[in-house]
Design a protein around this motif. Structure first.
Motif, PDB file in Angstrom:
ATOM      1  N   VAL A 139      29.738  -7.320   5.579  1.00  0.00           N
ATOM      2  CA  VAL A 139      28.542  -7.681   6.310  1.00  0.00           C
ATOM      3  C   VAL A 139      27.815  -9.068   5.848  1.00  0.00           C
ATOM      4  CG1 VAL A 139      26.162  -7.198   7.221  1.00  0.00           C
ATOM      5  CG2 VAL A 139      27.918  -5.404   7.040  1.00  0.00           C
ATOM      6  N   THR A 140      28.211 -10.149   6.343  1.00  0.00           N
ATOM      7  CA  THR A 140      27.669 -11.447   5.958  1.00  0.00           C
ATOM      8  C   THR A 140      26.152 -11.565   6.524  1.00  0.00           C
ATOM      9  OG1 THR A 140      29.717 -12.176   6.066  1.00  0.00           O
ATOM     10  CG2 THR A 140      28.024 -13.710   6.038  1.00  0.00           C
ATOM     11  N   MET A 141      25.168 -11.888   5.735  1.00  0.00           N
ATOM     12  CA  MET A 141      23.815 -11.978   6.297  1.00  0.00           C
ATOM     13  C   MET A 141      23.177 -13.168   5.262  1.00  0.00           C
ATOM     14  SD  MET A 141      22.383  -8.574   4.374  1.00  0.00           S
ATOM     15  CE  MET A 141      22.219  -8.548   2.501  1.00  0.00           C
ATOM     16  N   ARG A 142      22.189 -13.600   5.975  1.00  0.00           N
ATOM     17  CA  ARG A 142      21.250 -14.805   5.263  1.00  0.00           C
ATOM     18  C   ARG A 142      19.938 -14.265   5.117  1.00  0.00           C
ATOM     19  NH1 ARG A 142      22.815 -19.644   5.081  1.00  0.00           N
ATOM     20  NH2 ARG A 142      24.699 -19.216   6.569  1.00  0.00           N
ATOM     21  N   CYS A 143      19.392 -14.984   3.963  1.00  0.00           N
ATOM     22  CA  CYS A 143      18.032 -14.520   3.188  1.00  0.00           C
ATOM     23  C   CYS A 143      17.158 -15.115   4.182  1.00  0.00           C
ATOM     24  CB  CYS A 143      18.149 -14.931   2.077  1.00  0.00           C
ATOM     25  SG  CYS A 143      16.638 -14.680   0.906  1.00  0.00           S
ATOM     26  N   VAL A 144      16.259 -14.383   4.647  1.00  0.00           N
ATOM     27  CA  VAL A 144      15.048 -15.212   5.578  1.00  0.00           C
ATOM     28  C   VAL A 144      13.771 -14.745   4.663  1.00  0.00           C
ATOM     29  CG1 VAL A 144      16.235 -14.606   7.625  1.00  0.00           C
ATOM     30  CG2 VAL A 144      14.719 -12.715   6.732  1.00  0.00           C
ATOM     31  N   VAL A 145      13.661 -13.705   3.920  1.00  0.00           N
ATOM     32  CA  VAL A 145      12.257 -13.789   2.982  1.00  0.00           C
ATOM     33  C   VAL A 145      13.130 -13.432   1.222  1.00  0.00           C
ATOM     34  CG1 VAL A 145      10.371 -12.189   2.283  1.00  0.00           C
ATOM     35  CG2 VAL A 145      11.043 -12.477   4.619  1.00  0.00           C
ATOM     36  N   ALA A 146      12.542 -14.388   0.455  1.00  0.00           N
ATOM     37  CA  ALA A 146      12.947 -14.296  -0.788  1.00  0.00           C
ATOM     38  C   ALA A 146      11.884 -14.048  -1.939  1.00  0.00           C
ATOM     39  CB  ALA A 146      13.808 -15.712  -1.187  1.00  0.00           C
ATOM     40  N   SER A 147      11.979 -13.223  -2.852  1.00  0.00           N
ATOM     41  CA  SER A 147      10.883 -12.953  -3.794  1.00  0.00           C
ATOM     42  C   SER A 147      11.128 -13.970  -4.876  1.00  0.00           C
ATOM     43  CB  SER A 147      11.030 -11.477  -4.192  1.00  0.00           C
ATOM     44  OG  SER A 147      10.561 -11.594  -5.571  1.00  0.00           O
ATOM     45  N   PRO A 148      10.125 -14.172  -5.634  1.00  0.00           N
ATOM     46  CA  PRO A 148      10.358 -15.118  -6.802  1.00  0.00           C
ATOM     47  C   PRO A 148      11.240 -14.624  -7.977  1.00  0.00           C
ATOM     48  CG  PRO A 148       7.928 -14.474  -6.545  1.00  0.00           C
ATOM     49  CD  PRO A 148       8.840 -14.055  -5.153  1.00  0.00           C
ATOM     50  N   VAL A 149      10.977 -13.182  -7.955  1.00  0.00           N
ATOM     51  CA  VAL A 149      11.809 -12.401  -9.117  1.00  0.00           C
ATOM     52  C   VAL A 149      13.337 -12.478  -8.684  1.00  0.00           C
ATOM     53  CG1 VAL A 149      12.104 -10.064  -9.968  1.00  0.00           C
ATOM     54  CG2 VAL A 149       9.641 -11.021  -9.114  1.00  0.00           C
ATOM     55  N   THR A 150      14.064 -12.584  -9.889  1.00  0.00           N
ATOM     56  CA  THR A 150      15.465 -12.674 -10.037  1.00  0.00           C
ATOM     57  C   THR A 150      15.917 -11.206  -9.490  1.00  0.00           C
ATOM     58  OG1 THR A 150      15.634 -14.169 -11.609  1.00  0.00           O
ATOM     59  CG2 THR A 150      17.319 -12.955 -11.497  1.00  0.00           C
ATOM     60  N   LEU A 151      16.885 -11.418  -8.489  1.00  0.00           N
ATOM     61  CA  LEU A 151      17.601 -10.036  -8.019  1.00  0.00           C
ATOM     62  C   LEU A 151      18.704  -9.683  -9.243  1.00  0.00           C
ATOM     63  CD1 LEU A 151      17.392  -8.312  -5.645  1.00  0.00           C
ATOM     64  CD2 LEU A 151      19.285  -9.574  -4.567  1.00  0.00           C
TER      65      LEU A 151
END
Length: 336
Positions: free
Chosen positions: A147-159
């Motif tokens: 599944v290919t997807m694009r980030c639309v909400v990003a936390s400042p915390v490193t995943l």
């Protein structure tokens, strides 16, 4: 039907095996139980009856068969390194490491367990939440393996592997799935001594198996913080508990995982239920002939909790199952 797991040494068999060990060899090494993960190729073999002779041979040797029903929870196993994602980053959820040449080299790769089912269940436009909503992804494309997807909400915390998410809001997680319930009803106690409900987080999951497979012995697998929060209630209705340390470690720090193991063992003693601990046992023997000092200390620590069984899983169950069973049996002081 009751199953006494006292001092049991168990080994996991899955579709990662190209050939399964002979039940005679397992029995002579001291193995008293096998956990069979009912997914992928193994599920098809079970469904078609091809594994019945092996299972009957194992049970004839006194080896208990625990059939693990993994459900369809999209648990993220690991990342290809910790990532700080930003809005617009492309991420690939993949069920296999074999298709890397087809991927955009700039993609951030996240491997997921049961990825095939995720591929089957999501469609373009779905949103996937990770790390309790710290990251939100919009699905752009779905093919046979990813599944290919694009980030639309990003936390400042490193995943990282420890912060990666627990669920996709758009998916209704079912453990066990309808097909697994149907399989349990058909196999019943004829081929399985125990059914294991993976990602067990509520009592109703135990009841669904009992309804499908009348008279079945059902163990709950505790492998999430949410499942642990319900451990006392689950232990009251289940016939036993399996603690999955590997999956817990994707969500929690090692010290927290140890506390869960210790407290769950105590919960099960109070409820008079057997408790098995699995994952990360004797993994050092994948590339050396003797267990490491750390592995030996881990086993002794687990035995000090008076756990009823230790389960070999991961790479050690694929590469050296018989040898690992023999060493674990000796460390546990189990008779051959």
């Amino acid at each position: 039907m009751s199953v006494n797991m006292k001092t049991d040494v168990l080994v996991t068999l899955s579709n990662r095996h190209t050939a399964w060990p002979d039940p005679v060899d397992l029995s002579e090494a001291g193995c008293t139980g096998v956990r069979i993960i009912a997914k992928g190729r193994v599920l098809r073999l079970l469904d078609g009856g091809a594994l019945a002779p092996w299972i009957h041979a194992a049970r004839d040797r006194g080896i208990k068969v625990l059939l693990d029903l993994p459900g369809d929870r999209p648990l993220v196993r690991r990342l290809s390194g910790a990532r700080r994602l930003t809005i617009g980053d492309e991420v690939v959820l993949a069920d296999s490491m074999e298709e890397t040449s087809r991927r955009n080299p700039d993609s951030k790769i996240i491997y997921v367990d049961h990825g095939r089912r995720l591929v089957d269940d999501v469609i373009v436009g779905d949103e996937i939440d990770i790390a309790d909503g710290a990251y939100v992804f919009s699905v752009n494309a779905v093919d046979e393996t990813q599944v290919t997807m694009r980030c639309v909400v990003a936390s400042p915390v490193t995943l990282s592997a420890r912060s990666v998410g627990r669920r996709k809001a758009a998916l209704r997680v079912s453990c066990p799935t309808a097909s697994e319930l149907k399989l349990a009803a058909r196999l019943g106690p004829e081929l399985a001594d125990v059914f294991i409900v993976s990602f067990c987080e509520q009592e109703s999951q135990i009841a669904s198996i009992r309804k499908s497979a009348i008279g079945a012995t059902v163990f709950a697998k505790i492998e999430s913080a949410r499942g642990y929060a319900e451990a006392a209630r689950i232990a009251d209705v289940a016939d036993g508990v399996l603690v999955g340390r590997h999956d817990l470690s994707t969500e929690l720090e090692p010290s927290a995982v140890w506390e869960i193991v210790r407290n769950t063992a105590e919960i099960c003693r109070r409820a008079q239920r057997p408790v098995i601990v699995g994952s990360g046992i004797l993994e050092s023997m994948c590339d050396q002939s003797k267990p490491s000092v750390t592995d030996v200390a881990d086993i002794r620590r687990l035995l000090s909790l008076r756990v009823d069984g230790l389960l070999l899983a991961g790479s050690i169950s694929v590469l050296h199952p018989v040898r690992a069973v023999r060493v674990l049996r000796d460390l546990c002081g189990c008779p051959a």
